[in-house]
Enzyme design. Structure first.
Site, PDB file in Angstrom:
ATOM      1  N   SER A 147      24.994  35.724  56.588  1.00  0.00           N
ATOM      2  CA  SER A 147      24.539  34.681  55.386  1.00  0.00           C
ATOM      3  C   SER A 147      24.734  35.622  54.089  1.00  0.00           C
ATOM      4  CB  SER A 147      23.119  34.444  55.707  1.00  0.00           C
ATOM      5  OG  SER A 147      22.855  33.708  54.473  1.00  0.00           O
ATOM      6  N   TYR A 161      14.643  36.435  57.571  1.00  0.00           N
ATOM      7  CA  TYR A 161      15.829  35.951  57.522  1.00  0.00           C
ATOM      8  C   TYR A 161      16.974  36.839  56.974  1.00  0.00           C
ATOM      9  CZ  TYR A 161      19.707  32.863  57.320  1.00  0.00           C
ATOM     10  OH  TYR A 161      21.012  31.935  57.295  1.00  0.00           O
TER      11      TYR A 161
HETATM   12  N1  LIG Z   1      23.778  26.027  56.991  1.00  0.00           N
HETATM   13  C1  LIG Z   1      24.105  27.023  55.938  1.00  0.00           C
HETATM   14  O1  LIG Z   1      24.099  26.722  54.873  1.00  0.00           O
HETATM   15  C2  LIG Z   1      24.015  28.483  56.407  1.00  0.00           C
HETATM   16  C3  LIG Z   1      24.201  29.412  55.475  1.00  0.00           C
HETATM   17  C4  LIG Z   1      24.029  30.918  55.699  1.00  0.00           C
HETATM   18  C5  LIG Z   1      24.103  31.213  57.196  1.00  0.00           C
HETATM   19  N2  LIG Z   1      24.009  30.300  58.056  1.00  0.00           N
HETATM   20  C6  LIG Z   1      24.018  30.680  59.528  1.00  0.00           C
HETATM   21  O2  LIG Z   1      25.015  29.950  60.161  1.00  0.00           O
HETATM   22  C7  LIG Z   1      24.399  29.895  61.521  1.00  0.00           C
HETATM   23  C8  LIG Z   1      24.251  28.605  61.932  1.00  0.00           C
HETATM   24  O3  LIG Z   1      23.497  27.841  60.903  1.00  0.00           O
HETATM   25  P1  LIG Z   1      23.349  26.117  60.832  1.00  0.00           P
HETATM   26  O4  LIG Z   1      22.913  25.722  59.634  1.00  0.00           O
HETATM   27  O5  LIG Z   1      24.680  25.357  61.570  1.00  0.00           O
HETATM   28  O6  LIG Z   1      22.039  26.090  61.830  1.00  0.00           O
HETATM   29  P2  LIG Z   1      21.364  24.871  62.529  1.00  0.00           P
HETATM   30  O7  LIG Z   1      21.813  23.618  62.144  1.00  0.00           O
HETATM   31  O8  LIG Z   1      19.832  25.163  62.279  1.00  0.00           O
HETATM   32  O9  LIG Z   1      21.458  25.239  64.282  1.00  0.00           O
HETATM   33  C9  LIG Z   1      20.974  26.471  64.471  1.00  0.00           C
HETATM   34  C10 LIG Z   1      21.475  26.537  66.154  1.00  0.00           C
HETATM   35  O10 LIG Z   1      20.842  27.732  66.865  1.00  0.00           O
HETATM   36  C11 LIG Z   1      20.377  27.299  67.867  1.00  0.00           C
HETATM   37  N3  LIG Z   1      19.053  28.137  67.867  1.00  0.00           N
HETATM   38  C12 LIG Z   1      18.127  28.201  67.329  1.00  0.00           C
HETATM   39  N4  LIG Z   1      17.114  28.973  67.771  1.00  0.00           N
HETATM   40  C13 LIG Z   1      17.546  29.333  68.953  1.00  0.00           C
HETATM   41  C14 LIG Z   1      17.086  30.235  70.033  1.00  0.00           C
HETATM   42  N5  LIG Z   1      15.745  30.732  69.896  1.00  0.00           N
HETATM   43  N6  LIG Z   1      17.482  30.231  71.076  1.00  0.00           N
HETATM   44  C15 LIG Z   1      18.837  29.450  71.265  1.00  0.00           C
HETATM   45  N7  LIG Z   1      19.381  28.969  70.331  1.00  0.00           N
HETATM   46  C16 LIG Z   1      19.011  28.730  69.134  1.00  0.00           C
HETATM   47  C17 LIG Z   1      19.903  25.798  67.859  1.00  0.00           C
HETATM   48  O11 LIG Z   1      20.153  24.997  69.036  1.00  0.00           O
HETATM   49  P3  LIG Z   1      18.765  24.668  69.651  1.00  0.00           P
HETATM   50  O12 LIG Z   1      17.616  24.234  68.953  1.00  0.00           O
HETATM   51  O13 LIG Z   1      19.227  23.688  70.812  1.00  0.00           O
HETATM   52  O14 LIG Z   1      18.270  25.783  70.458  1.00  0.00           O
HETATM   53  C18 LIG Z   1      21.056  25.376  67.006  1.00  0.00           C
HETATM   54  O15 LIG Z   1      22.138  24.957  67.887  1.00  0.00           O
HETATM   55  C19 LIG Z   1      22.956  30.417  61.289  1.00  0.00           C
HETATM   56  O16 LIG Z   1      23.262  31.740  62.191  1.00  0.00           O
HETATM   57  C20 LIG Z   1      22.544  30.567  59.975  1.00  0.00           C
HETATM   58  O17 LIG Z   1      21.687  31.630  59.873  1.00  0.00           O
HETATM   59  C21 LIG Z   1      23.786  28.871  57.775  1.00  0.00           C
END
Ligand SMILES: NC(=O)c1ccc[n+]([C@@H]2O[C@H](COP(=O)([O-])OP(=O)(O)OC[C@H]3O[C@@H](n4cnc5c(N)ncnc54)[C@H](OP(=O)(O)O)[C@@H]3O)[C@@H](O)[C@H]2O)c1
Length: 249
Positions: A147, A161
């Site tokens: 991130s 985080y």
């Molecule tokens: N969106 C952004 O702007 C952004 C920016 C920087 C970095 N990121 C990174 O990109 C990645 C994806 O982000 P996103 O925004 O797409 O996330 P999201 O919509 O919050 O989805 C998170 C995913 O992780 C899974 N997850 C969470 N806790 C878990 C656990 N304990 N065990 C297994 N699975 C788990 C969730 O599935 P379940 O709930 O089904 O378990 C879900 O599929 C993350 O690593 C995040 O830090 C995102």
């Protein structure tokens, strides 16, 4: 992909929403088998016919459950000759305080800190080590999702985080060095503000300052992940690619 070529396989964590969901779609479109991992059971409304068979329910916050998932994945990879072409460590958590604001280094409870590191940092290395032989057999690729918060203080992302993502970026370099001689490439992608549920209220103000003046799309992130798992990036390892509309400049 020709009929003679074996089907490529991706193991993807956090596939149920956001960036992970877009990644399933991108790889499936290219003919890959995608083994998905998340806490929820497979959603029957999801259109992928192989979905339920290729879904593993795992809580990455529980190390014993991660070990169990590794055994289960290895078992399921046997039909592909024990080969794994790509592992994408995408699942991540970013807890807030009770008012929905960022948890800083003074107020983050230690159990929160531990669970964030388990999901965001330890689970990726546990999976990569557990699936090492399968990745080596396919000369595969690992992509860790870090991130922008890993390299600067972010107004909404908490300290646990941010530090877990900084550690994951550092781990990516270490892994590239250790896994490279075995033919496995290891890279990271560092998203900025991507249009998903993880975003906080107020992100619109932040986006107004970005060089590209817009949120990123999950499909744009998935495209870069796909690039890093394809032959097009065959000499790229140990990199962290910014996908943030210029937020880092
Ligand atoms: N969106 C952004 O702007 C952004 C920016 C920087 C970095 N990121 C990174 O990109 C990645 C994806 O982000 P996103 O925004 O797409 O996330 P999201 O919509 O919050 O989805 C998170 C995913 O992780 C899974 N997850 C969470 N806790 C878990 C656990 N304990 N065990 C297994 N699975 C788990 C969730 O599935 P379940 O709930 O089904 O378990 C879900 O599929 C993350 O690593 C995040 O830090 C995102």
């Amino acid at each position: 992909m020709s009929d003679k070529e074996p089907r490529k396989v991706l193991v993807l964590t956090g596939a149920s929403r956001g960036i992970g969901h877009a990644t399933v779609k991108r790889f499936s479109r290219a003919g890959w088998r995608v083994i998905t991992c998340s806490r929820q059971s497979f959603d029957d409304s999801c259109p992928w016919p192989a979905g339920p068979d290729d879904h593993i329910k795992v809580d990455l916050a529980d190390p014993a459950d991660v070990d169990h998932a590794v055994s289960e994945i290895r078992q399921r990879l046997k039909v592909e000759g024990g080969m794994l072409n790509a592992l994408v460590n995408n699942a991540g958590i970013s807890p807030k305080n009770s008012s929905g604001n960022r948890l800083d280094s003074i107020e983050t409870p230690m159990p929160t800190w531990m669970s964030v590191f388990q999901v965001n940092f330890f689970a990726p290395i546990m999976l990569a080590r557990g699936l090492f032989n399968e990745l080596a057999a396919a000369q595969g690729s690992v992509v860790n999702v870090t991130s922008i918060a890993g390299s600067r203080v972010h107004p909404f992302a908490g300290t646990a985080y941010a530090t877990s993502k900084a550690a994951l970026a550092s781990l990516t370099r270490e892994m590239a060095s250790d896994f490279g001689p075995h033919g496995i490439r290891v890279n990271a992608i560092a998203p900025g503000e991507i249009d998903t549920a993880i975003l906080s209220p107020g992100t619109d103000k932040l986006v107004e300052q970005l060089p590209l003046r817009r949120l990123g799309k999950t499909a744009e992130v998935a495209e870069t992940i796909f690039f890093l798992c394809s032959e097009a990036s065959s000499y790229v390892t140990g990199s962290e690619i910014h996908i943030n509309g210029g937020q880092h400049v």
